[in-house]
Design an enzyme around this catalytic site. Structure first.
Site, PDB file in Angstrom:
ATOM      1  N   ASP A   1      -8.618   4.597  32.116  1.00  0.00           N
ATOM      2  CA  ASP A   1      -9.585   4.531  33.230  1.00  0.00           C
ATOM      3  C   ASP A   1     -10.910   3.819  32.920  1.00  0.00           C
ATOM      4  O   ASP A   1     -11.986   4.344  33.267  1.00  0.00           O
ATOM      5  CB  ASP A   1      -9.891   5.952  33.748  1.00  0.00           C
ATOM      6  CG  ASP A   1      -8.674   6.669  34.312  1.00  0.00           C
ATOM      7  OD1 ASP A   1      -7.583   6.077  34.334  1.00  0.00           O
ATOM      8  OD2 ASP A   1      -8.815   7.847  34.736  1.00  0.00           O
TER       9      ASP A   1
ATOM     10  N   ASP B   1      -7.282   4.934  37.626  1.00  0.00           N
ATOM     11  CA  ASP B   1      -7.465   5.978  38.632  1.00  0.00           C
ATOM     12  C   ASP B   1      -7.461   5.265  39.995  1.00  0.00           C
ATOM     13  O   ASP B   1      -8.198   4.281  40.178  1.00  0.00           O
ATOM     14  CB  ASP B   1      -8.817   6.659  38.352  1.00  0.00           C
ATOM     15  CG  ASP B   1      -8.867   8.127  38.738  1.00  0.00           C
ATOM     16  OD1 ASP B   1      -7.860   8.837  38.562  1.00  0.00           O
ATOM     17  OD2 ASP B   1      -9.943   8.563  39.221  1.00  0.00           O
TER      18      ASP B   1
ATOM     19  N   HIS C   1      -7.239   6.192  43.929  1.00  0.00           N
ATOM     20  CA  HIS C   1      -7.189   7.172  45.011  1.00  0.00           C
ATOM     21  C   HIS C   1      -7.216   6.526  46.394  1.00  0.00           C
ATOM     22  O   HIS C   1      -7.996   5.588  46.610  1.00  0.00           O
ATOM     23  CB  HIS C   1      -8.388   8.122  44.919  1.00  0.00           C
ATOM     24  CG  HIS C   1      -8.490   8.881  43.631  1.00  0.00           C
ATOM     25  ND1 HIS C   1      -7.474   9.643  43.127  1.00  0.00           N
ATOM     26  CD2 HIS C   1      -9.522   8.997  42.738  1.00  0.00           C
ATOM     27  CE1 HIS C   1      -7.860  10.204  41.996  1.00  0.00           C
ATOM     28  NE2 HIS C   1      -9.089   9.827  41.719  1.00  0.00           N
TER      29      HIS C   1
ATOM     30  N   HIS D   1      -9.359  11.089  49.590  1.00  0.00           N
ATOM     31  CA  HIS D   1      -8.526  11.859  48.650  1.00  0.00           C
ATOM     32  C   HIS D   1      -9.018  13.306  48.530  1.00  0.00           C
ATOM     33  O   HIS D   1     -10.227  13.580  48.593  1.00  0.00           O
ATOM     34  CB  HIS D   1      -8.575  11.187  47.260  1.00  0.00           C
ATOM     35  CG  HIS D   1      -7.587  11.732  46.298  1.00  0.00           C
ATOM     36  ND1 HIS D   1      -7.955  12.558  45.256  1.00  0.00           N
ATOM     37  CD2 HIS D   1      -6.246  11.596  46.224  1.00  0.00           C
ATOM     38  CE1 HIS D   1      -6.861  12.898  44.569  1.00  0.00           C
ATOM     39  NE2 HIS D   1      -5.815  12.319  45.143  1.00  0.00           N
TER      40      HIS D   1
ATOM     41  N   HIS E   1     -14.626   8.090  44.442  1.00  0.00           N
ATOM     42  CA  HIS E   1     -14.569   7.136  43.324  1.00  0.00           C
ATOM     43  C   HIS E   1     -13.190   6.489  43.271  1.00  0.00           C
ATOM     44  O   HIS E   1     -12.211   7.063  43.747  1.00  0.00           O
ATOM     45  CB  HIS E   1     -14.867   7.851  41.993  1.00  0.00           C
ATOM     46  CG  HIS E   1     -13.812   8.846  41.619  1.00  0.00           C
ATOM     47  ND1 HIS E   1     -13.773  10.123  42.147  1.00  0.00           N
ATOM     48  CD2 HIS E   1     -12.728   8.751  40.809  1.00  0.00           C
ATOM     49  CE1 HIS E   1     -12.723  10.766  41.670  1.00  0.00           C
ATOM     50  NE2 HIS E   1     -12.050   9.966  40.860  1.00  0.00           N
TER      51      HIS E   1
ATOM     52  N   LYS F   1      -2.640   6.223  38.886  1.00  0.00           N
ATOM     53  CA  LYS F   1      -2.488   7.669  39.058  1.00  0.00           C
ATOM     54  C   LYS F   1      -3.510   8.181  40.061  1.00  0.00           C
ATOM     55  O   LYS F   1      -4.536   7.539  40.280  1.00  0.00           O
ATOM     56  CB  LYS F   1      -2.651   8.378  37.715  1.00  0.00           C
ATOM     57  CG  LYS F   1      -3.999   8.119  37.076  1.00  0.00           C
ATOM     58  CD  LYS F   1      -4.079   8.733  35.705  1.00  0.00           C
ATOM     59  CE  LYS F   1      -5.451   8.546  35.102  1.00  0.00           C
ATOM     60  NZ  LYS F   1      -6.534   9.160  35.860  1.00  0.00           N
TER      61      LYS F   1
ATOM     62  N   CYS G   1      -9.834  12.765  31.803  1.00  0.00           N
ATOM     63  CA  CYS G   1      -8.556  12.046  31.761  1.00  0.00           C
ATOM     64  C   CYS G   1      -8.052  11.786  30.344  1.00  0.00           C
ATOM     65  O   CYS G   1      -6.847  11.836  30.104  1.00  0.00           O
ATOM     66  CB  CYS G   1      -8.658  10.782  32.596  1.00  0.00           C
ATOM     67  SG  CYS G   1      -8.788  11.195  34.370  1.00  0.00           S
TER      68      CYS G   1
HETATM   69  C1  VGL Z   1     -11.629  11.104  35.893  1.00  0.00           C
HETATM   70  C2  VGL Z   1     -12.643  12.690  37.180  1.00  0.00           C
HETATM   71  C3  VGL Z   1     -11.965  12.247  38.302  1.00  0.00           C
HETATM   72  C4  VGL Z   1     -11.457  10.484  34.541  1.00  0.00           C
HETATM   73  C5  VGL Z   1     -10.922  10.645  37.008  1.00  0.00           C
HETATM   74  O1  VGL Z   1     -11.008   9.312  34.463  1.00  0.00           O
HETATM   75  O2  VGL Z   1     -11.767  11.160  33.539  1.00  0.00           O
HETATM   76  N1  VGL Z   1     -12.461  12.124  35.993  1.00  0.00           N
HETATM   77  N2  VGL Z   1     -11.117  11.224  38.192  1.00  0.00           N
HETATM   78 ZN    ZN Z   2     -10.252  10.423  39.968  1.00  0.00          ZN
END
Ligand code: VGL
Ligand code: ZN
Length: 207
Positions: free
Chosen positions: A14, A52, A54, A58, A87, A112, A157
């Site tokens: 990510d 990431d 979404h 979401h 985000h 994801k 993550c």
């Molecule tokens: C993440 C919070 C929400 C991450 C992703 O990449 O750690 N944290 N979505």
């Molecule tokens: Zn996320």
């Protein structure tokens, strides 16, 4: 620690604009991982990125839960879920990889969190800890057994991906110099202890 370039995998979690300074869920110093990861990815012959990804609205977004605020925890059908600012919405610049991240050597990008009703921190399972992303099958088919993780965020993550990797039987190390954390209410300390307990190796840097 000696890398075996043909057998080992660099798993980059990510590294996206929304997790970097100026992004909607910015991780302190998040973009500092970019040169570290670029240096490391040149040394692996197998690199996989996660993204990431979404849909708008979401269920992990606080804006989808009237009356609640970002960073608050709620109970979903699959268990506790932290709510986040909007985000990494599909197709937006916030969801794009950091512009300086070297992505061209990646052999796979795993997206994801694309199902509206469930979040996915881990590269391997969604947050019900049962619905697979397909990454484990890919790695097994390619006989990739040893994983080095870097990226954002250490305590979410990266942490969930590393613990799941161990649960699936992969040798797993997290390279600290290539990670940065959100650190909500002690989440970084508890993430390191969960990773330690799961048998994840903590490596300062791979020189
Ligand atoms: C993440 C919070 C929400 C991450 C992703 O990449 O750690 N944290 N979505
Ligand atoms: Zn996320």
């Amino acid at each position: 620690m000696q890398i075996r370039p043909d057998d080992d995998l660099l798993l980059v979690i990510d590294v996206q604009n929304d997790f970097c300074p100026g992004g909607s869920l910015a991780v302190g110093d998040g973009d500092a991982v970019v040169p570290v990861i670029n240096r490391l990815s040149g040394r692996f012959n197998h690199v996989v990125l996660t993204q990431d990804w979404h849909p708008a609205g979401h269920s992990s977004f606080a804006t989808a839960h009237p009356g609640s605020a970002p960073f608050q925890a709620v109970t979903m059908s699959y268990g506790e879920q932290t709510l986040w600012p909007d985000h990494c919405v599909q197709g937006t610049s916030g969801a794009a990889f950091h512009p300086q991240l070297a992505t061209e050597r990646a052999e796979l990008v795993i997206r994801k969190g694309f199902r509206g009703e469930i979040d996915s921190y881990s590269a391997f399972y969604e947050n019900d800890r049962r619905t697979p992303t397909g990454l484990a099958g890919y790695l097994r088919d390619r006989s990739l057994q040893r994983l080095f993780l870097v990226g954002l965020a250490t305590d979410y993550c990266v942490h969930y991906s590393a613990v799941d990797a161990r649960r699936l039987g992969f040798e797993t190390a997290v390279v600290e110099s290539g990670c940065r954390a959100i650190d909500l209410a002690g989440s970084l300390t508890s993430a390191w202890s969960a990773m330690h307990q799961a048998g994840v190796q903590r490596i300062g840097d791979l020189c």
